[in-house]
Design a protein around this motif. Structure first.
Motif, short mmCIF file in Angstrom:
data_model
loop_
_atom_site.label_atom_id
_atom_site.label_comp_id
_atom_site.label_asym_id
_atom_site.label_seq_id
_atom_site.Cartn_x
_atom_site.Cartn_y
_atom_site.Cartn_z
N ARG A 161 45.35 33.34 39.96
CA ARG A 161 44.87 33.07 38.60
C ARG A 161 45.99 32.55 37.69
O ARG A 161 45.76 31.69 36.85
CB ARG A 161 44.28 34.34 38.01
N ARG A 189 42.98 43.29 43.34
CA ARG A 189 43.52 42.47 42.26
C ARG A 189 44.93 42.93 41.96
O ARG A 189 45.32 44.07 42.26
CB ARG A 189 42.66 42.56 41.01
N LEU A 191 47.66 43.22 38.81
CA LEU A 191 47.83 43.20 37.37
C LEU A 191 49.31 43.23 37.03
O LEU A 191 50.10 43.97 37.62
CB LEU A 191 47.14 44.39 36.71
N ARG A 195 47.38 41.96 32.72
CA ARG A 195 46.54 40.79 33.01
C ARG A 195 46.46 40.57 34.52
O ARG A 195 47.42 40.80 35.25
CB ARG A 195 47.11 39.54 32.34
N VAL A 196 45.31 40.11 34.97
CA VAL A 196 45.13 39.82 36.38
C VAL A 196 45.81 38.50 36.72
O VAL A 196 45.53 37.46 36.11
CB VAL A 196 43.63 39.74 36.75
N THR A 197 46.73 38.53 37.68
CA THR A 197 47.40 37.31 38.11
C THR A 197 46.84 36.79 39.44
O THR A 197 46.85 35.59 39.68
CB THR A 197 48.91 37.52 38.25
N GLU A 199 43.69 37.62 42.64
CA GLU A 199 42.56 38.39 43.16
C GLU A 199 42.41 38.08 44.65
O GLU A 199 42.80 36.99 45.11
CB GLU A 199 41.27 38.04 42.43
#
Length: 220
Positions: A161, A189, A191, A195-197, A199
């Motif tokens: 992401r 995921r 984080l 924030r999700v970097t 998945e």
């Protein structure tokens, strides 16, 4: 007086702390070797000294080699997941190439925590995508282990992401999403700074312990 539990892996009996010290020294050496600009004579001298160390240790390598992963232990979460994989390429505590990650369980989730340093760099200032893929594979394996549905990876899809930064704490979360017959679907995921970097979604084939033992025997 506190009793220190025996290590799970037989190769570490009576030498676990010493092996951990060797691993830490090699980790430091890897970091230095990928950053040093020592002159040619110092570099060659170090190489020759390290060859001598390797020669001394090589005399104690058994033939056939001991297994990297113990497959005879129960898979119900009672056995230390990382401890049974002491020399694993991703989370082996006694493998200097392993990633700087610690495994934990918050059922139904499996967690990996750690901070990546310069040896794991891909794009400038960021973690290499292949490193993250390896982390997700073991994350999903840990989640499957905790759920009692362990087995080999059939497919692993990674979605990047945003960049994952070096030097910043990472939290990987993984959980089994579906289980039908021997097919297992697991998702995870990563984080960083909340924030999700990255998945990931994986498909796995559940094997019982006897199947895993037979598979390991065939590979020896």
């Amino acid at each position: 007086m506190t009793n220190t539990p025996e290590p799970l892996h037989p190769a570490l009996a009576g030498r676990e702390a010493e092996s951990a010290a060797l691993t830490a020294a090699l980790r430091r050496l890897i970091a230095v070797a990928t950053a040093t600009t020592a002159p040619a004579d110092a570099t060659l001298a170090a190489a020759r000294e390290l060859e001598s160390v390797a020669d001394a240790l090589e005399r104690h390598v058994p033939d056939p080699p001991l297994p990297k992963t113990l497959v005879h232990l129960p898979e119900d979460g009672r056995a230390d997941f990382a401890g049974r994989m002491a020399y694993d390429f991703v989370i082996g505590r006694h493998n200097p190439m392993a990633l700087p990650l610690e495994v934990a369980f918050e059922p139904p989730k499996a967690l990996l925590r750690g901070t990546f340093t310069r040896p794991y760099e891909g794009p400038p200032g960021c973690v290499h995508g292949a490193v993250l893929a390896g982390a997700f594979d073991i994350l999903c394996a840990a989640a499957n282990f905790a759920a009692g549905v362990a087995g080999p990876t059939a497919r692993l899809e990674i979605v990047y992401r945003r960049p994952t930064l070096l030097g910043e704490p990472c939290l990987f979360e993984g959980e089994v999403e579906a289980h039908e017959g021997k097919r297992v679907r697991t998702a995870g995921r990563l984080l960083q700074r909340g924030r999700v970097t990255v998945e990931a979604t994986g498909d796995f084939v559940q094997l019982d312990r006897e199947d895993i033992v037979r598979m390991a025997a065939r590979m020896q």
